[in-house]
Design a protein around this motif. Structure first.
Motif, PDB file in Angstrom:
ATOM      1  N   TYR A 276       0.846  -1.184   0.000  1.00  0.00           N
ATOM      2  CA  TYR A 276       0.000   0.000   0.000  1.00  0.00           C
ATOM      3  C   TYR A 276       0.884   1.237   0.000  1.00  0.00           C
ATOM      4  N   GLU A 277       0.559   2.215  -0.821  1.00  0.00           N
ATOM      5  CA  GLU A 277       1.321   3.470  -0.879  1.00  0.00           C
ATOM      6  C   GLU A 277       0.433   4.613  -0.417  1.00  0.00           C
ATOM      7  N   THR A 278       1.009   5.511   0.372  1.00  0.00           N
ATOM      8  CA  THR A 278       0.269   6.673   0.856  1.00  0.00           C
ATOM      9  C   THR A 278       1.176   7.893   0.893  1.00  0.00           C
TER      10      THR A 278
ATOM     11  N   TRP B 105       5.073   6.940   1.339  1.00  0.00           N
ATOM     12  CA  TRP B 105       5.467   5.803   2.160  1.00  0.00           C
ATOM     13  C   TRP B 105       4.876   4.534   1.572  1.00  0.00           C
ATOM     14  N   VAL B 106       5.696   3.489   1.518  1.00  0.00           N
ATOM     15  CA  VAL B 106       5.256   2.180   1.042  1.00  0.00           C
ATOM     16  C   VAL B 106       5.110   1.292   2.273  1.00  0.00           C
ATOM     17  N   ILE B 107       3.905   0.765   2.471  1.00  0.00           N
ATOM     18  CA  ILE B 107       3.586  -0.032   3.652  1.00  0.00           C
ATOM     19  C   ILE B 107       3.301  -1.457   3.217  1.00  0.00           C
TER      20      ILE B 107
ATOM     21  N   VAL C  27       1.641  -5.040  10.319  1.00  0.00           N
ATOM     22  CA  VAL C  27       2.507  -4.199   9.491  1.00  0.00           C
ATOM     23  C   VAL C  27       3.902  -4.807   9.510  1.00  0.00           C
ATOM     24  N   ARG C  28       4.410  -5.152   8.331  1.00  0.00           N
ATOM     25  CA  ARG C  28       5.746  -5.746   8.238  1.00  0.00           C
ATOM     26  C   ARG C  28       6.809  -4.680   8.068  1.00  0.00           C
ATOM     27  N   SER C  29       6.568  -3.707   7.191  1.00  0.00           N
ATOM     28  CA  SER C  29       7.569  -2.663   6.989  1.00  0.00           C
ATOM     29  C   SER C  29       6.918  -1.391   6.468  1.00  0.00           C
ATOM     30  N   ILE C  30       7.596  -0.278   6.754  1.00  0.00           N
ATOM     31  CA  ILE C  30       7.210   1.026   6.231  1.00  0.00           C
ATOM     32  C   ILE C  30       8.481   1.672   5.713  1.00  0.00           C
ATOM     33  N   VAL C  31       8.470   2.015   4.436  1.00  0.00           N
ATOM     34  CA  VAL C  31       9.656   2.590   3.806  1.00  0.00           C
ATOM     35  C   VAL C  31       9.251   3.872   3.095  1.00  0.00           C
ATOM     36  N   GLU C  32      10.018   4.929   3.310  1.00  0.00           N
ATOM     37  CA  GLU C  32       9.765   6.179   2.609  1.00  0.00           C
ATOM     38  C   GLU C  32      10.402   6.102   1.232  1.00  0.00           C
ATOM     39  N   SER C  33       9.607   6.381   0.209  1.00  0.00           N
ATOM     40  CA  SER C  33      10.086   6.337  -1.166  1.00  0.00           C
ATOM     41  C   SER C  33      10.688   7.683  -1.527  1.00  0.00           C
ATOM     42  N   LYS C  34      11.931   7.678  -1.981  1.00  0.00           N
ATOM     43  CA  LYS C  34      12.634   8.915  -2.342  1.00  0.00           C
ATOM     44  C   LYS C  34      12.537   9.232  -3.837  1.00  0.00           C
TER      45      LYS C  34
END
Length: 82
Positions: A4-6, A52-54, A38-45
């Motif tokens: 999921y992207e937000t 954020w990709v969740i 929730v496994r991971s949250i990564v900020e997309s640059k």
């Protein structure tokens, strides 16, 4: 796994808190509802705005487990109480 992207910072923070506390989180997107850990949250640059990709691992729904026994039945004759 569900990706999921937000761009909403408050939503990303809510998922980070759920991940940290080990709680389930629910995502509602395009008519679909996914509940899981929730496994991971990564900020997309790669984009101009912060994204954020969740990643969420969906939970299986609880199923009724058959016990193999029939329910207890009580028979109380009405004549005994008259």
């Amino acid at each position: 796994m569900f990706r999921y992207e937000t761009t909403d910072q408050k939503e990303a923070r809510r998922f980070r808190i759920a991940q940290f506390n080990g709680r389930s989180a629910t995502i509602r997107s395009a008519g679909a509802t996914v509940t899981g850990r929730v496994r991971s949250i990564v900020e997309s640059k790669t984009s101009v705005t912060a994204t954020w990709v969740i990643m969420i691992v969906p939970e299986e729904r609880a199923r009724a487990i058959p016990t193999g026994r029939s329910p207890l039945r009580l028979h109380i004759p009405a004549e005994d109480y008259l």
